[in-house]
Design an enzyme around this catalytic site. Structure first.
Site, short mmCIF file in Angstrom:
data_model
loop_
_atom_site.label_atom_id
_atom_site.label_comp_id
_atom_site.label_asym_id
_atom_site.label_seq_id
_atom_site.Cartn_x
_atom_site.Cartn_y
_atom_site.Cartn_z
N TYR A 119 -10.12 14.41 -6.69
CA TYR A 119 -9.17 13.99 -7.52
C TYR A 119 -8.52 15.13 -8.26
O TYR A 119 -7.31 14.98 -8.37
CB TYR A 119 -10.08 13.24 -8.76
CG TYR A 119 -9.01 12.56 -9.72
CD1 TYR A 119 -8.44 11.35 -9.42
CD2 TYR A 119 -8.78 12.98 -11.05
CE1 TYR A 119 -7.58 10.79 -10.42
CE2 TYR A 119 -7.96 12.40 -12.03
CZ TYR A 119 -7.27 11.49 -11.65
OH TYR A 119 -6.42 10.73 -12.31
N CYS A 120 -9.29 16.45 -8.67
CA CYS A 120 -8.33 17.56 -9.01
C CYS A 120 -7.34 17.91 -7.98
O CYS A 120 -6.49 18.42 -8.31
CB CYS A 120 -9.48 18.45 -9.34
SG CYS A 120 -10.69 17.98 -10.79
N ALA A 121 -7.80 17.98 -6.70
CA ALA A 121 -7.02 18.62 -5.59
C ALA A 121 -5.75 17.75 -5.47
O ALA A 121 -4.79 18.10 -5.41
CB ALA A 121 -7.82 18.55 -4.31
N SER A 122 -5.91 16.39 -5.53
CA SER A 122 -4.73 15.19 -5.24
C SER A 122 -3.69 15.75 -6.69
O SER A 122 -2.90 15.63 -6.27
CB SER A 122 -5.16 13.87 -5.30
OG SER A 122 -5.84 13.42 -6.53
N LYS A 123 -4.43 15.70 -7.76
CA LYS A 123 -3.55 15.78 -9.08
C LYS A 123 -2.84 17.17 -9.08
O LYS A 123 -1.78 17.09 -9.52
CB LYS A 123 -4.31 15.37 -10.13
CG LYS A 123 -4.62 13.95 -10.41
CD LYS A 123 -3.38 13.01 -10.25
CE LYS A 123 -3.80 11.43 -10.38
NZ LYS A 123 -2.56 10.68 -10.46
N SER A 162 -2.28 14.38 -14.26
CA SER A 162 -3.56 14.47 -15.10
C SER A 162 -4.08 15.68 -15.61
O SER A 162 -3.58 16.84 -15.17
CB SER A 162 -4.51 13.89 -14.09
OG SER A 162 -5.79 14.00 -14.67
N ASP A 165 0.84 -1.12 0.02
CA ASP A 165 -0.12 -0.03 0.01
C ASP A 165 0.98 1.24 0.02
O ASP A 165 1.67 1.38 0.93
CB ASP A 165 -1.03 -0.17 1.31
CG ASP A 165 -1.84 1.00 1.19
OD1 ASP A 165 -1.49 2.24 0.73
OD2 ASP A 165 -2.81 0.86 2.12
#
Length: 300
Positions: free
Chosen positions: A154-158, A141, A63
């Site tokens: 997702y946007c924040a993480s990428k 991304s 992980d």
């Protein structure tokens, strides 16, 4: 500084290698002669991919949010191969839906896997890359450039991993390590197919302007990533048009806010009616992450 070794002389570590982009990268790099170490959560799938990559390939069930386990895996991989030349931080999951209707744990898990998992990957493998004068490719991304409604986790993480990689590049350059960022638009993977099973998310994506609304085939996208790895590029674009997005990205939040607000308002009743269907990460990879966490949770 030593010249970049050809891929045929490299050991490449790939996280999130059980399926999708990670598995395809493993196969393509093997065809170029690289030895690949596959890291992920799904042991059976990892072994299948490793078998396709030949006898030099290895599979490691880890992980990426477990710092200790990942550090131990990095040590064992380096010991097994004698060196590590390239690391591709590819592991990721996605969650759709409005923030206030999302499950807090699922939302947080997207950040943990995509952003903090990438940080943990760099922390674990940079010592080996420093020894070899290697290369770290961080998979980001289109979502790093275009903040999209219903995709805030997702946007924040990428966006986070993009900024992290750019910051890290300057930190490690004097040690001979290069850092790149890989950008993909919607590419035909389990994650994207899983998102398209959600009627609301599919409608939102269909209303994006071309070429951002299109789903792109996996193999050509991965070919471009492999070419970027071979060059140790600072920026790698899995779809060529993404390069042209960079100069105009300052304008995108304003444009998307206006168009997205209209779409969300129009779809609000359907979004509310289907909220319970999007409380978990999308696709098979998201399901595997949820299952792994469930197994680790203590029972009463």
């Amino acid at each position: 500084m030593n010249a970049t070794p050809p891929l045929s002389e490299q050991v490449v570590v790939i996280t999130g290698a059980a399926r999708g982009v990670g598995a395809a990268l493993a196969r393509k790099l093997t065809l170029r002669g690289a030895k690949v170490a596959l890291v992920g959560l799904e042991p059976a799938e990892l072994k299948v991919v490793a078998a396709l990559c030949g006898p030099a390939a290895t599979a490691w069930e880890v992980d990426v949010t477990d710092n200790d386990a990942l550090g131990e895996a990095a040590r064992q991989i380096q010991e097994h191969y004698g060196r590590i030349d390239t690391v591709i931080a590819n592991a990721g999951i996605a969650l759709g839906g409005p923030l206030l209707e999302s499950d807090h744990r699922a939302f947080t898990r997207v950040i943990e896997v995509n952003l903090l998992g990438s940080v943990a990957t760099a922390r674990a493998f940079l010592p080996a890359l420093t020894e070899s004068g290697g290369y770290l490719l961080q998979i980001a991304s289109l979502a790093a450039m275009t903040p999209a409604p219903l995709m805030s986790a997702y946007c924040a993480s990428k966006s986070g991993v993009e900024a992290f990689a750019h910051s890290l590049r300057a930190e490690v350059a004097y040690q001979g390590v290069k850092v790149g960022v890989g950008y993909l638009s919607w590419t035909d993977t389990d994650m994207v197919r899983g998102a398209d099973q959600d009627a609301v998310l599919k409608q939102m994506r269909a209303r994006l302007p071309w070429p951002a609304s299109k789903t792109y085939p996996l193999e050509p996208a991965v070919d471009r990533l492999v070419a970027g790895v071979a060059r140790r590029s600072a920026h790698v674009y899995a779809q060529a048009w993404l390069r042209g997005m960079q100069p105009m990205r300052w304008l995108l939040p304003t444009l998307i806010a206006k168009a997205g607000a209209r779409d969300v308002a129009r779809l609000a009743p359907e979004i509310r009616a289907t909220a319970a269907t999007r409380l978990r990460p999308v696709g098979a990879g998201g399901a595997a992450d949820t299952a792994a966490r469930t197994e680790q949770e203590p029972t009463a």
